[in-house]
Design an enzyme around this catalytic site. Structure first.
Site, PDB file in Angstrom:
ATOM      1  CD  GLU A   1      -1.097   0.114   3.768  1.00 42.40           C
ATOM      2  OE1 GLU A   1      -2.245  -0.313   3.651  1.00 42.40           O
ATOM      3  OE2 GLU A   1      -0.626   0.504   4.850  1.00 42.40           O
ATOM      4  CG  ASN A   2       4.728   0.963   1.663  1.00 41.52           C
ATOM      5  OD1 ASN A   2       4.209  -0.106   1.381  1.00 41.52           O
ATOM      6  ND2 ASN A   2       6.004   1.070   1.932  1.00 41.52           N
TER       7      ASN A   2
END
Lengths: 212, 225
Positions: free
Chosen positions: A48-49
């Site tokens: 997600e980052n």
């Protein structure tokens, strides 16, 4: 009856991830699923980052703290991987581009409601991260958890009592004792460990179950 | 000649005011502009609203702002983590307000601000505590929650390299919230580890065009490391 340990469970989940899938593995036990994906097949792990094409943990000497996963552990990027910003990362989830995500849970309902972000305890400091986006965004949400709490209560429930992460979003639940499909039709048992039968499983969970 | 490069971290944040809202890039420590945050602490501004993914861990960055008690409100997705003790203590003492936002809604609301949208309908959070009391709408059979943009007075962003027009490239997953925060704040301040000549950044590879950047400051510690 022989419970599956975390490692065996991770391997079991990995078997259901096909080549070509874009996959997000949640923090904690779901991260272990990555260790069991076949290296000779192209499966795309999203973090997600801002990372697609995530590779395994680096050797000590290769650690780069600007190359980490959602759990803030150092990782690597495969040839063909890409970096992107948070807007794009969550568009991948919300926009239905992620095929499968694997998440942990406090509770899952037989209809696929998920509770995995907050115990609801009044003194708890809540944190949600990307859990709600993944839950409703990924095309299939797999949950990986122990079937029972330490005190023997079923985490597969008729209705979640913990605060919800998402409604009707989970499709399959992998546990140490059985694998279930959940959804509008209720819970269906896909497989059980040796020594367990449907009646015993109904007794353990207290929910309506049928064989898939 | 336009030159957005300023001489020091202190100069870069000199016009901060008490009560300002500040976006801070980073996912954990990756992409967090620790040196700019140090300059904010040295500046003395207080009563701040911080918009960031986390609420600080350990002793530097947002954690140091928390420790110095400069923060009135935090808008973030994941405040509680290992070593978030400075935030935890302020929160439990009732000294800091928390607006908890799902990470993708945080990103989308920041993007909405940068893009000039009045609001967004997002599916994330529908039917949960984090959407309680909010307007909802069913569109084509899917349920959405109305969420408003998050604007800020300042964005503090870490990038790898910039030129004097403020064009930016980032490094690996340190990119995270930087590009969208740079678009959403009235004043965007960027710390970089390298300053290059105009034309040295490939126009095909520039991630943040300079239009979204007001000031650039070289983090000389990183540059000489």
């Amino acid at each position: 009856m022989q419970r599956m340990d975390r490692t065996a469970l991770a391997a079991r989940v990995a078997r259901d991830i096909p080549e070509g899938a874009y996959v997000n593995l949640g923090i904690g036990a779901p991260t272990m699923v990555g260790n069991f994906l076949p290296r000779d097949k192209d499966i795309f792990l999203q973090s997600e980052n801002g990372l697609l094409g995530m590779g395994p943990a680096p050797a000590e000497a290769e650690i780069d703290w600007e190359l980490i996963n959602a759990g803030k552990q150092p990782v690597t990027i495969l040839a063909g991987g890409a970096y992107f910003h948070h807007g794009d990362s969550f568009a991948m989830m919300r926009g239905g581009h992620i095929d499968i995500c694997v998440l942990g849970a406090f509770q899952v309902s037989v209809h696929g409601d998920l509770a995995n972000w907050h115990t609801g305890a009044p003194d708890a400091i809540p944190a949600v991260g990307g859990a709600m986006d993944l839950a409703i965004g990924a095309r299939q949400v797999f949950v990986m958890m122990d079937l029972l709490t330490k005190t023997g209560e079923s985490k597969l429930v008729a209705n979640c009592t913990y605060p919800l992460t998402g409604l009707a979003c989970v499709s399959r639940v992998y546990t140490d004792l059985a694998v279930f499909d959940v959804g509008p039709q209720g819970a269906r048992v896909v497989e059980m460990v040796d020594g367990l039968d449907l009646d015993k499983l109904r007794e353990l969970t207290g929910v309506d179950l049928e064989l898939a | 000649m336009i030159n957005k490069i300023v001489g020091s971290m202190a100069e870069a944040v000199a016009d901060l005011k008490d009560g300002a809202s500040i976006m801070i890039s980073g996912f954990g420590d990756a992409g967090a502009p620790a040196e700019l945050i140090e300059a904010v602490i040295a500046h003395g501004a207080t009563d701040l609203t911080i918009i960031s993914n986390n609420a600080g861990a350990g002793e530097v960055g947002i954690a140091a702002l928390m420790k110095a008690n400069r923060v009135r409100k935090v808008i973030c997705s994941f405040p509680r983590q290992a070593a978030s003790h400075h935030f935890d203590a302020r929160y439990r003492a009732g000294e800091v307000e928390l607006e908890l936002v799902p990470q993708g809604n945080l990103a989308a609301r920041i993007e909405a601000a940068g893009a000039g949208l009045g609001a967004i309908f997002t599916p994330t959070g529908f039917g949960t505590l984090l959407a309680e009391g909010k307007e909802t709408r069913e569109i084509d059979g899917r349920n959405y929650v109305l969420e408003y943009p998050i604007h800020a007075d300042f964005a503090l962003v870490k990038a790898r390299a910039a030129d004097r027009w403020g064009n930016l490239v980032y490094r690996k997953v340190a990119r995270n919230f930087g590009p969208i925060m740079a678009m959403a704040a009235k004043t965007t301040i960027v710390q970089v580890s390298e300053i290059v000549e105009l034309g040295d950044l490939d126009p095909e590879a520039i991630v943040t065009p300079g239009i979204f950047v007001n000031r650039v400051v070289l983090n000389s510690a990183a540059a000489t490391a």
